[in-house]
Scaffold this active site. Sequence first.
Site, PDB file in Angstrom:
ATOM      1  N   TRP A  74      21.395 -47.838  21.213  1.00 22.64           N
ATOM      2  CA  TRP A  74      21.012 -48.253  22.569  1.00 22.64           C
ATOM      3  C   TRP A  74      20.806 -49.745  22.652  1.00 22.64           C
ATOM      4  O   TRP A  74      21.250 -50.389  23.612  1.00 22.64           O
ATOM      5  CB  TRP A  74      19.793 -47.473  23.056  1.00 22.64           C
ATOM      6  CG  TRP A  74      20.124 -46.023  23.264  1.00 22.64           C
ATOM      7  CD1 TRP A  74      19.621 -44.972  22.575  1.00 22.64           C
ATOM      8  CD2 TRP A  74      21.073 -45.471  24.211  1.00 22.64           C
ATOM      9  NE1 TRP A  74      20.190 -43.800  23.022  1.00 22.64           N
ATOM     10  CE2 TRP A  74      21.074 -44.068  24.017  1.00 22.64           C
ATOM     11  CE3 TRP A  74      21.911 -46.015  25.180  1.00 22.64           C
ATOM     12  CZ2 TRP A  74      21.885 -43.207  24.769  1.00 22.64           C
ATOM     13  CZ3 TRP A  74      22.718 -45.167  25.928  1.00 22.64           C
ATOM     14  CH2 TRP A  74      22.697 -43.787  25.723  1.00 22.64           C
ATOM     15  N   ASP A 106      13.507 -51.373  26.749  1.00 23.32           N
ATOM     16  CA  ASP A 106      14.103 -50.094  27.146  1.00 23.32           C
ATOM     17  C   ASP A 106      13.197 -49.016  26.555  1.00 23.32           C
ATOM     18  O   ASP A 106      13.171 -48.810  25.342  1.00 23.32           O
ATOM     19  CB  ASP A 106      15.526 -49.998  26.583  1.00 23.32           C
ATOM     20  CG  ASP A 106      16.163 -48.631  26.845  1.00 23.32           C
ATOM     21  OD1 ASP A 106      15.535 -47.785  27.512  1.00 23.32           O
ATOM     22  OD2 ASP A 106      17.312 -48.428  26.381  1.00 23.32           O
ATOM     23  N   LYS A 134      14.109 -38.067  29.821  1.00 23.64           N
ATOM     24  CA  LYS A 134      13.517 -37.633  28.545  1.00 23.64           C
ATOM     25  C   LYS A 134      12.056 -37.231  28.741  1.00 23.64           C
ATOM     26  O   LYS A 134      11.704 -36.099  28.478  1.00 23.64           O
ATOM     27  CB  LYS A 134      13.654 -38.720  27.488  1.00 23.64           C
ATOM     28  CG  LYS A 134      15.057 -38.755  26.861  1.00 23.64           C
ATOM     29  CD  LYS A 134      15.903 -39.876  27.313  1.00 23.64           C
ATOM     30  CE  LYS A 134      17.317 -39.818  26.749  1.00 23.64           C
ATOM     31  NZ  LYS A 134      18.041 -41.065  26.978  1.00 23.64           N
TER      32      LYS A 134
END
Length: 362
Positions: free
Chosen positions: A103, A173, A197
């Site tokens: 990511w 993030d 999530k």
Amino acid sequence: MKYDRIWNFNPGPAAVPLEVLEQVHESWFNLNRSGMNVMEMSHRSKEYEAIHNRAKELIKQLLGFGNNYHVLFLQGGASLQFAMMPMNFLNGKTADYIHTGSWAGKAIKEAKLFGTVNLAFDGKPVNFNRLPRQDELKLTPGAAYVHLTSNETIGGIQFHSFPDTKGVPIVADMSSDILSRRFDPTPFGLIYAGAQKNLGPSGVTLVVMRDDFYKTAREGLATMLSYKTHDDENSLYNTPNTFGIFFMCKVLEWVTGLGGMVEMERRNREKADTLYNFIDGSGGFYRGTAEKESRSWMNACLRIPSEELEAKFISEAKTAGFIGLKGHRSVGGIRVSMYNAVPIDAIRDLIGFMKSFQAKNG
Ligand SMILES: *Cc1c(COP(=O)(O)O)cnc(C)c1O
């Protein structure tokens, strides 16, 4: 189990609390005597606005963001933030990026389109199996920000304390660990997270900006790509994901009702400790891929002695009622994602399965 549900270890979209599903179900045809589902309401109505503002307030309360923080609900996922954030804040300047895995790598790729990216740490030589130590960070004095990924969902590593960036705002993030534990928001200039999530369904992206950092955003961008547009209009410039925000509000109420972040953190620590202790005590049959100090509480990545056994494990686990355990295709192995909605009982039952699998195959 109630409604014949299974233990869901999906990495995202992921399990949501059953209590929340039940509440959403109850509200399906007639929310608060409105005669409508939330999806049927105008995003300009008083009823919807109350839900929208309540979700904002709960985020601030739960995570301790003071009045100098702006909370936005956007679309396009964390993936759009990889580009939108540097488009607004990098603007030809230099930013430090901490490269910890898949990511972070995607965030770096996008940032390069908008300015100079200095890799303050590159985890590639260590196979992204750990986070940097403070003394390894090569920080640029006067950088626009330092970007990090608080939890690498695919590699299973997580920051358990955040680096000292010498006053440079941190941009994070937090897609896969927001709302899982307490943290001090002070050093963060901007935080973004896709909701799917820990916060609720996909299709909503949470962005939280500290006021002084927000003021450094450039102007003259396309309307929808400028944070200012969304901030000025309370995230109602265009039609937001009203259902997703309603759902998220219910998740935030669930967390609040359980005792807020103290209880969430206690639960997540207990789940992670229980699972990792079992792995470490398995005599090497199950082997965690991350260095111990960097292990994620949200996504535990592990290997067993052969790829054939791993495939067998995943398929037998599925038959036994445990799903979502396959490691990401880029790294293989097994990944146990245990976000807020996954209870300790799911971990205990999974360990029972792991024990019997080892007894038969070890
Ligand atoms: C899932 C995830 C993303 C991607 O989010 P989208 O909402 O699909 O764009 C980004 N970063 C992290 C850390 C993630 O876990």
